[in-house]
Design an enzyme around this catalytic site. Structure first.
Site, PDB file in Angstrom:
ATOM      1  N   TYR A 171       0.832  -1.207   0.000  1.00  0.00           N
ATOM      2  CA  TYR A 171       0.000   0.000   0.000  1.00  0.00           C
ATOM      3  C   TYR A 171       0.871   1.264   0.000  1.00  0.00           C
ATOM      4  O   TYR A 171       0.406   2.340   0.335  1.00  0.00           O
ATOM      5  CB  TYR A 171      -0.935   0.015   1.217  1.00  0.00           C
ATOM      6  CG  TYR A 171      -1.936  -1.134   1.252  1.00  0.00           C
ATOM      7  CD1 TYR A 171      -1.945  -2.119   0.278  1.00  0.00           C
ATOM      8  CD2 TYR A 171      -2.872  -1.231   2.250  1.00  0.00           C
ATOM      9  CE1 TYR A 171      -2.844  -3.173   0.311  1.00  0.00           C
ATOM     10  CE2 TYR A 171      -3.791  -2.276   2.291  1.00  0.00           C
ATOM     11  CZ  TYR A 171      -3.756  -3.251   1.320  1.00  0.00           C
ATOM     12  OH  TYR A 171      -4.646  -4.286   1.353  1.00  0.00           O
ATOM     13  N   LYS A 225       5.307 -14.262   5.005  1.00  0.00           N
ATOM     14  CA  LYS A 225       5.510 -15.239   3.932  1.00  0.00           C
ATOM     15  C   LYS A 225       6.986 -15.168   3.551  1.00  0.00           C
ATOM     16  O   LYS A 225       7.371 -14.972   2.386  1.00  0.00           O
ATOM     17  CB  LYS A 225       4.594 -14.907   2.745  1.00  0.00           C
ATOM     18  CG  LYS A 225       4.532 -15.958   1.668  1.00  0.00           C
ATOM     19  CD  LYS A 225       3.646 -17.139   2.003  1.00  0.00           C
ATOM     20  CE  LYS A 225       3.715 -18.185   0.912  1.00  0.00           C
ATOM     21  NZ  LYS A 225       2.913 -19.383   1.218  1.00  0.00           N
ATOM     22  N   ASP A 270      -0.606 -18.124   4.983  1.00  0.00           N
ATOM     23  CA  ASP A 270      -1.692 -19.021   4.546  1.00  0.00           C
ATOM     24  C   ASP A 270      -2.130 -19.919   5.692  1.00  0.00           C
ATOM     25  O   ASP A 270      -3.327 -20.169   5.897  1.00  0.00           O
ATOM     26  CB  ASP A 270      -1.294 -19.833   3.296  1.00  0.00           C
ATOM     27  CG  ASP A 270       0.171 -20.201   3.240  1.00  0.00           C
ATOM     28  OD1 ASP A 270       0.953 -19.663   4.041  1.00  0.00           O
ATOM     29  OD2 ASP A 270       0.552 -21.026   2.398  1.00  0.00           O
ATOM     30  N   ASP A 296      -4.908  -6.682   6.365  1.00  0.00           N
ATOM     31  CA  ASP A 296      -6.177  -6.271   5.761  1.00  0.00           C
ATOM     32  C   ASP A 296      -7.039  -7.499   5.461  1.00  0.00           C
ATOM     33  O   ASP A 296      -8.214  -7.587   5.841  1.00  0.00           O
ATOM     34  CB  ASP A 296      -5.842  -5.505   4.465  1.00  0.00           C
ATOM     35  CG  ASP A 296      -7.024  -4.742   3.910  1.00  0.00           C
ATOM     36  OD1 ASP A 296      -8.117  -4.813   4.494  1.00  0.00           O
ATOM     37  OD2 ASP A 296      -6.854  -4.068   2.877  1.00  0.00           O
ATOM     38  N   ASP A 298     -10.684  -9.498   7.655  1.00  0.00           N
ATOM     39  CA  ASP A 298     -12.021  -9.848   7.176  1.00  0.00           C
ATOM     40  C   ASP A 298     -12.314 -11.331   7.430  1.00  0.00           C
ATOM     41  O   ASP A 298     -13.448 -11.703   7.725  1.00  0.00           O
ATOM     42  CB  ASP A 298     -12.183  -9.514   5.682  1.00  0.00           C
ATOM     43  CG  ASP A 298     -12.534  -8.034   5.459  1.00  0.00           C
ATOM     44  OD1 ASP A 298     -12.082  -7.203   6.267  1.00  0.00           O
ATOM     45  OD2 ASP A 298     -13.245  -7.716   4.488  1.00  0.00           O
TER      46      ASP A 298
END
Ligand code: NAI
Length: 337
Positions: free
Chosen positions: A122, A168, A201, A225, A229
């Protein structure tokens, strides 16, 4: 003491849910002067500007911001996310997203995602090279260490036992590798708190199948982010997830969810995420009692299950939930005295 608070109602369901949060604050006689700042996509469409002139000065003159979601449509027009711009400009580097199971939930979930809020994909540094698009993933040692420190300090303050870095680094050896090593360096300063690592993951899977085993997760911007959710879905609805964007000396509070265009204007948006964001604001301002009163009210409301919006299987309207939380919070506050 009266607090001066900047108010951004937001786009879509924003005004509906922020008004609900204000109703609860008012029911608790919270002493504040609200200064509205116009910003967002609708404002941009009307005026060609993402925020009204002088908005940043007004915001800086306030103690903090209470904000609704702002729409950022995909595509390459000149409009860019005002939310991301505010986080970066005000250097609100820690995005704190608590996820708790409420009421009579079967699993006891009590985890916090601490998302680095200023860097990563971002960064806004993007370009085209012929027919190839490039977005730069920026991860600095300074930002990685300060977010790790923030996560450990939060764990210490809240009596939490574990902090896990989510990354990751097996694939993105440079950017995630730096984020990970900065975390473990900072972890040495907090021997009383267990430091762990989880590949992103696997973290997504654990949030779904074993959320009760997670405590504090600290992660770069984009993973945070997305995982937020996922966690919101696991606790029951995006309409339940509050957040705080915190920097050194300034903060902005907003629900995790977006503008929910599919339900905007129907009066059915769940206001609890915004109401709990207001509770986080109260805690930040040192008003632990009123913050607690709101949490108690929300917990009771969900446990009883009578006044809930459609996302939680109910038929209540936004205003019904606001009124009910306000009433219960007021009662809870009186009982603390
Ligand atoms: P969204 O979070 O707005 O909606 C996703 C789903 O969750 C929809 O089905 C929606 O109805 C539901 N939902 C969201 N909030 C709810 C609530 N309070 N009560 C009940 N149901 C709720 O995500 P979406 O559709 O991807 O994004 C819409 C817009 O919001 C986009 O322009 C996006 O850029 C913006 N956005 C802004 C954020 C911010 O300002 N912090 C955060 C996330 C998205």
């Amino acid at each position: 003491m009266s607090f001066k608070i900047a108010l951004i109602y937001g786009d879509g369901v924003g005004p509906e849910v922020i008004k609900a949060a204000l109703e609860v604050l008012e029911a608790l006689d919270f002493d504040a002067e609200y200064v509205e700042v116009k910003a967002g996509y609708e404002y941009w469409r009307r005026t060609g500007k993402p925020m009204e002139d002088g908005a940043l000065d007004v915001i800086r003159s306030c103690r903090c911001v209470l904000k609704g979601p702002l729409m950022t449509p995909p595509g390459t027009d000149s409009y860019r996310s005002v939310t991301v711009m505010l986080r970066q400009t005000l250097d609100l580097y820690a995005n704190v997203r608590p996820f708790k199971s409420f009421g009579k939930a079967s699993k006891k979930i009590d985890m916090v995602i601490v998302r680095e809020n200023t860097e990563d994909l971002y960064s806004g540094i993007e370009y085209r090279l012929g027919s190839t698009a490039i977005t730069l993933r920026v991860v600095s040692e300074r930002a990685s260490k300060r977010i790790a420190r923030f996560a450990f300090e939060l764990a210490k303050r809240e009596g939490r036992r574990k902090v896990a870095v989510v990354h990751k680094a097996n694939v993105m050896k440079e950017s995630c590798g730096l984020f990970r090593s900065a975390f473990f360096e900072v972890a040495k300063l907090y021997p009383e708190i267990q430091a762990e690592e989880i590949v992103v993951d696997s973290a997504a899977y654990r949030i779904v199948v074993a959320p009760e085993t997670l405590d504090v997760l600290v992660t770069p911007n984009m993973f945070g982010d997305i995982l937020s959710d996922v966690a919101a879905g696991v606790v029951g609805s995006l309409g339940l997830a509050p957040s705080a964007n915190i920097g050194d000396g300034y903060a902005m509070f907003e629900p995790v969810h977006g503008t929910a265009p599919d339900i905007a204007g129907k009066g059915v948006a769940n206001p609890i995420a915004s109401i709990l964001s207001a509770a986080m604001m109260l805690s930040y301002l040192g008003d632990a009692k009123r913050a607690r009163a709101i949490e108690v009210a929300v917990d009771e409301l969900i446990a009883e299950g009578r006044v809930l919006t459609p996302d939680m299987g109910g038929t209540a309207k936004t205003v019904d939930v606001a009124r009910e939380v306000a009433r219960r919070a007021r009662e809870a506050l009186t009982s603390f005295r």
